[in-house]
Every structure is written in structure tokens, then in C-alpha cells.
Write a protein that holds these residues in place. Structure first.
Motif, mmCIF file in Angstrom:
data_model
loop_
_atom_site.group_PDB
_atom_site.id
_atom_site.type_symbol
_atom_site.label_atom_id
_atom_site.label_comp_id
_atom_site.label_asym_id
_atom_site.label_seq_id
_atom_site.Cartn_x
_atom_site.Cartn_y
_atom_site.Cartn_z
ATOM 1 N N GLU A 142 -4.365 1.052 -9.308
ATOM 2 C CA GLU A 142 -4.498 2.047 -10.071
ATOM 3 C C GLU A 142 -4.971 3.427 -9.126
ATOM 4 O OE1 GLU A 142 -5.567 0.069 -14.434
ATOM 5 O OE2 GLU A 142 -7.066 1.385 -13.329
ATOM 6 N N GLN A 143 -5.452 3.161 -8.205
ATOM 7 C CA GLN A 143 -5.851 4.169 -7.275
ATOM 8 C C GLN A 143 -4.714 4.674 -6.316
ATOM 9 O OE1 GLN A 143 -9.026 5.549 -7.876
ATOM 10 N NE2 GLN A 143 -8.928 4.536 -9.666
ATOM 11 N N GLY A 144 -4.091 3.762 -5.943
ATOM 12 C CA GLY A 144 -3.206 4.340 -4.875
ATOM 13 C C GLY A 144 -2.260 3.183 -4.391
ATOM 14 N N ALA A 145 -1.125 3.296 -3.764
ATOM 15 C CA ALA A 145 -0.210 2.316 -3.430
ATOM 16 C C ALA A 145 -0.627 1.544 -2.452
ATOM 17 C CB ALA A 145 1.356 3.050 -3.199
ATOM 18 N N GLY A 146 -0.163 0.229 -2.202
ATOM 19 C CA GLY A 146 -0.534 -0.670 -1.249
ATOM 20 C C GLY A 146 -0.011 -2.104 -1.629
ATOM 21 N N LEU A 147 -0.422 -2.952 -0.598
ATOM 22 C CA LEU A 147 -0.267 -4.479 -1.152
ATOM 23 C C LEU A 147 -1.506 -5.144 -1.424
ATOM 24 C CD1 LEU A 147 1.820 -6.780 -1.067
ATOM 25 C CD2 LEU A 147 1.296 -7.146 1.269
ATOM 26 N N MET A 180 5.594 4.578 6.274
ATOM 27 C CA MET A 180 6.107 3.387 5.507
ATOM 28 C C MET A 180 6.073 1.825 6.282
ATOM 29 S SD MET A 180 9.492 2.528 3.551
ATOM 30 C CE MET A 180 9.527 3.762 2.215
ATOM 31 N N LEU A 181 5.365 0.839 5.708
ATOM 32 C CA LEU A 181 5.037 -0.519 6.348
ATOM 33 C C LEU A 181 6.290 -1.274 5.470
ATOM 34 C CD1 LEU A 181 3.775 -2.262 7.502
ATOM 35 C CD2 LEU A 181 2.134 -2.818 6.001
ATOM 36 N N LYS A 182 7.086 -1.968 6.433
ATOM 37 C CA LYS A 182 7.852 -2.954 6.119
ATOM 38 C C LYS A 182 7.799 -4.283 6.136
ATOM 39 C CE LYS A 182 13.124 -3.807 5.747
ATOM 40 N NZ LYS A 182 13.115 -3.913 4.385
ATOM 41 N N ILE A 183 7.500 -5.369 5.303
ATOM 42 C CA ILE A 183 7.125 -6.565 5.846
ATOM 43 C C ILE A 183 8.215 -7.452 4.948
ATOM 44 C CG2 ILE A 183 5.308 -8.675 5.255
ATOM 45 C CD1 ILE A 183 3.299 -6.463 4.907
ATOM 46 N N GLY A 184 9.258 -7.791 5.537
ATOM 47 C CA GLY A 184 10.480 -8.586 5.182
ATOM 48 C C GLY A 184 11.011 -7.482 4.375
ATOM 49 N N PRO A 185 11.424 -8.016 3.039
ATOM 50 C CA PRO A 185 12.079 -7.214 1.995
ATOM 51 C C PRO A 185 11.069 -6.207 1.333
ATOM 52 C CG PRO A 185 11.799 -9.097 1.098
ATOM 53 C CD PRO A 185 11.501 -9.303 2.283
ATOM 54 N N ILE A 186 9.611 -6.173 1.572
ATOM 55 C CA ILE A 186 8.610 -5.501 0.892
ATOM 56 C C ILE A 186 8.577 -4.130 1.677
ATOM 57 C CG2 ILE A 186 6.464 -5.257 0.097
ATOM 58 C CD1 ILE A 186 6.317 -8.430 0.334
ATOM 59 N N GLU A 187 8.677 -3.130 0.742
ATOM 60 C CA GLU A 187 8.613 -1.478 1.794
ATOM 61 C C GLU A 187 7.174 -1.173 0.904
ATOM 62 O OE1 GLU A 187 12.108 0.436 1.209
ATOM 63 O OE2 GLU A 187 12.941 -0.729 2.709
ATOM 64 N N LEU A 188 6.361 -0.818 1.682
ATOM 65 C CA LEU A 188 5.129 -0.049 1.111
ATOM 66 C C LEU A 188 5.078 1.375 1.895
ATOM 67 C CD1 LEU A 188 2.533 -3.074 2.037
ATOM 68 C CD2 LEU A 188 3.731 -2.554 0.075
ATOM 69 N N GLU A 189 5.067 2.053 0.677
ATOM 70 C CA GLU A 189 4.976 3.614 1.060
ATOM 71 C C GLU A 189 3.743 3.952 1.575
ATOM 72 O OE1 GLU A 189 4.881 7.780 -1.359
ATOM 73 O OE2 GLU A 189 5.812 6.076 -2.455
ATOM 74 N N THR A 190 2.513 3.393 1.374
ATOM 75 C CA THR A 190 1.329 3.522 1.881
ATOM 76 C C THR A 190 1.025 2.182 2.858
ATOM 77 O OG1 THR A 190 0.350 4.830 0.203
ATOM 78 C CG2 THR A 190 -0.793 3.892 1.754
#
Length: 371
Positions: free
Chosen positions: A32-37, A1-11
Motif C-alpha cells: 500500500e506504500q509503494g510498488a515493488g515485489l 525498472m527491474l525485469k525478472i523474467g516476465p515480471i516488470e517492476l517499476e520500482t
């Protein structure tokens, strides 16, 4: 998991802003293909502050975008700060990324993009202005940069230190210099060095063409996540593969031409929804060569798709593609998009190398957003 401030990205994957590419339709398609920012294409701070119509037209978000992310370009702390406030207050943006990596001559000749970090003091003032403007809204500010202007003018280690001191939430490093542009190989050793020197998250960018490349970059450099740009051109399913790879799930089969044609149709449909059919189809044309690269699609087919102006026309043409044609193995791991050649000389303002301060020097604040 990647955490950028309060944003948490599973991928731990970020879509790199690309001018004329990462509009709302393309961001939706990739999401639509996958999680990310998924980051909006670059806009200029002064253009936003002065309410430039073209800049405002670019700030369009899909209804399903849960995290609105925008990359901001600027050379003046005042404009960058004001633009950051506008993005947070008026557009509901949840993440602001600052561009200090663009190698385009029309940007560098004005002291912006990848050459600005040479002016260490100015860089710090810009970063501090953006962080201060975003803080009341709880919005994290990140930055993207390159190794430096050229091998004789490296900036990335100082830029990382300045960013951390200014309160930047994360930094992404493209492992090339401005003079390299998109040629040659990205220097992952430089990315590893920056990661080892900082406490904030570091993201690596450069030469990620397949999901396996992303895993290898994390293993070799220790980065907290990756930024993907040209590797997803004509291949939005790369984000599916990346999500699977980081989750430890077995990768899915490569798409045959029939599946690629369906993806093309979906892309065109989303463009038309956001822009109207005529403009959407025109925007779609630039993607055709990327989607069909390596596939058995004749010159007439490619030419006709390059002239298409309606969704019905797209449907007629892609119906003639062979749906069983396998994905071309020759394209696996191959560079996509522009590469070009290294530049003998980076265009910068007169006297740019005289000092590394930057305060009081003449740097143009551009008003034109996009590429």
C-alpha cells in the motif's frame, strides 16, 4: 525498472522474506506504500510436498496481491522441483525465490541455507530442478545467497556462475557471510564484483536503512535492484520513500507519531482480517517496539500494547500517544532488528568442507516452515 523474467517492476525493490514477519498482512501493508515485489516468508519444499498443515497455512495471499511470490527452502533437488511445481500449479505463484542465505544454526547444521552453496554440484542440481519445474508455467526462479560460510569459505562468485548457467532469472546477494549473521557491515564491494561478472540481474542486500542507501548501493555497485529486510521493520513507509527516490520525486516528510499510530492500527487491522482478532493481535505485539523505537512512549504504554488482545484495546492505547511527537532523528540511518555478534564457528554437517561436490552426502531435508 527491474525485469525478472516476465515480471516488470517499476520500482526495483524487493521485500526480503522474514520469518514471522512477511505474512500476507504485512505484504499488503508494505504494498500500500509503494510498488515493488513482496515475497512470502520462507517455506520448506518437503513440508509443501508432504502437505504439512503449518506450511500450507503460511501460503496465504491477500486478495490484492497481483504477483504472488514465495521463497522456497530445500536441500534435495527432487523436493525442490516438486514443491516448485505445486506452487505454480496449485497456488498460482508468479515468482519463486530459492533461499541459500539463511544463517540460522538449525538450518546450517542440516546443510541448508547459507552453507549449501559450498556444495557446488548439489547447488546446480537444485537450481536446475526448480527452473525445469517452473518453466512450463512461465514462472521465473531467482535465488538469494550470502558471500559464503566465512572468509575462508567464500561461495558467491561460483554460486552466481552456477545460477546463470542453470537458468536462474536473477540473483540477490547479501553482503555478509553466514558467520557474520547480521553483525558488522555488509560488503558492497562483493556485490559489485558479482554484478560485474554476470549477465543476469543482480540485486544487492544489506545495510539499506533509508531510501538514500538504496540509491547509493545502485550507484556504487551497479546492481539492478535492491532487497530490503530489517530496514522496514516498524517502518513500512520505507517502500513509499524508495518508490519516490527511484522515481526522482522529492521525499515526503517523516511521519510524526500520530501517523505512525495510524500505520500501527492499519497493520493490526490487516493481521486480524487474515488471522482472526485474537491471533492477529498477538502477532501484532512483536512489531510494537519497532514502531515506537525512539518515540516518547513510556514503559507502561509499551507494556500494555505488548499485552493487547483486541483492536478496541489497541485503539484505546494509541489514542494516548502524542500525535505531534516528531519522528526521532536519532533513528535515521540506524540499524533495526537483530544484529548480534559474529560466530566463531558455523555449525555444519560433519565433513562438510571435505569436498565441494555434495552428491551422495547426507543432507537433511527439513519439513518445518518458517522461523
Amino acid at each position: 525498472m527491474l525485469k525478472i523474467g516476465p515480471i516488470e517492476l517499476e520500482t526495483p525493490v524487493v521485500l526480503a522474506p522474514m520469518a514471522g514477519i512477511t505474512n500476507a498482512a504485512y505484504r499488503r501493508l508494505c504494498a500500500e506504500q509503494g510498488a515493488g515485489l513482496y515475497v512470502c516468508e520462507m517455506i520448506t519444499s518437503r513440508g509443501l510436498v508432504e502437505r504439512d498443515a503449518h506450511t500450507q497455512d503460511m501460503l496465504v495471499f491477500d486478495e490484492l496481491e497481483t504477483i504472488r511470490s514465495v521463497q522456497l527452502y530445500g536441500t534435495d533437488p527432487h523436493y525442490v522441483g516438486e514443491a516448485t511445481k505445486i506452487l505454480c500449479e496449485e497456488y498460482g505463484v508468479a515468482h519463486v525465490d530459492l533461499n541459500f542465505g539463511c544463517p540460522v544454526p538449525k538450518v546450517t547444521r542440516k546443510g541448508g541455507g547459507g552453507v549449501l552453496p559450498w556444495k557446488r554440484t548439489l547447488l546446480g542440481h537444485i537450481l536446475e530442478a526448480a527452473v525445469a519445474a517452473a518453466e512450463p508455467y512461465g514462472v521465473p526462479v531467482t535465488m538469494k545467497t550470502r558471500k559464503g560460510i566465512d572468509d575462508d569459505h567464500l561461495t558467491y562468485m561460483d554460486a552466481g556462475r552456477i545460477a546463470q548457467d542453470a537458468g536462474i532469472a536473477a540473483i540477490a546477494l547479501h553482503g555478509r557471510t553466514v558467520s557474520q549473521a547480521y553483525s558488522g557491515n555488509a560488503d558492497w564491494d562483493a556485490i559489485a564484483s558479482l554484478k560485474a561478472s554476470l549477465d543476469i540481474p543482480v540485486l544487492g542486500n544489506g545495510d539499506i536503512w533509508e531510501a538514500a542507501d538504496a540509491l547509493r548501493m545502485v550507484e556504487e555497485t551497479g546492481v539492478d535492484g535492491v532487497v530490503v529486510g530489517r530496514g522496514c521493520l516498524g517502518r513500512p513507509w520505507l517502500f513509499r520513500d524508495l518508490a519516490d527516490a527511484f522515481a526522482g520525486v522529492e521525499s515526503q516528510a517523516l511521519p510524526a507519531l500520530g501517523a505512525v499510530a495510524s500505520m500501527m492500527r492499519r497493520h493490526a487491522e490487516l493481521l486480524c482480517q487474515h488471522m482472526g482478532e485474537e491471533r492477529g493481535c498477538k502477532e501484532f505485539r512483536k512489531h510494537i517496539s519497532w514502531y515506537l523505537k525512539g518515540f516518547p512512549a513510556g514503559g507502561d504504554m509499551r507494556r500494555d500494547l505488548g499485552l493487547v488482545s483486541t483492536l478496541a484495546g489497541i485503539d484505546r492505547l494509541i489514542a494516548d500517544l502524542d500525535p505531534s511527537a516528531p519522528f526521532p532523528a536519532s533513528e535515521l540511518g540506524a540499524a533495526r532488528g537483530r544484529q548480534g555478534s559474529p560466530r566463531d564457528k558455523v555449525v555444519v554437517p560433519e565433513g562438510w568442507y571435505d569436498d565441494t561436490d555434495g552428491t551422495g552426502c547426507v543432507i537433511a531435508e527439513d519439513t518445518i516452515s518458517g522461523g
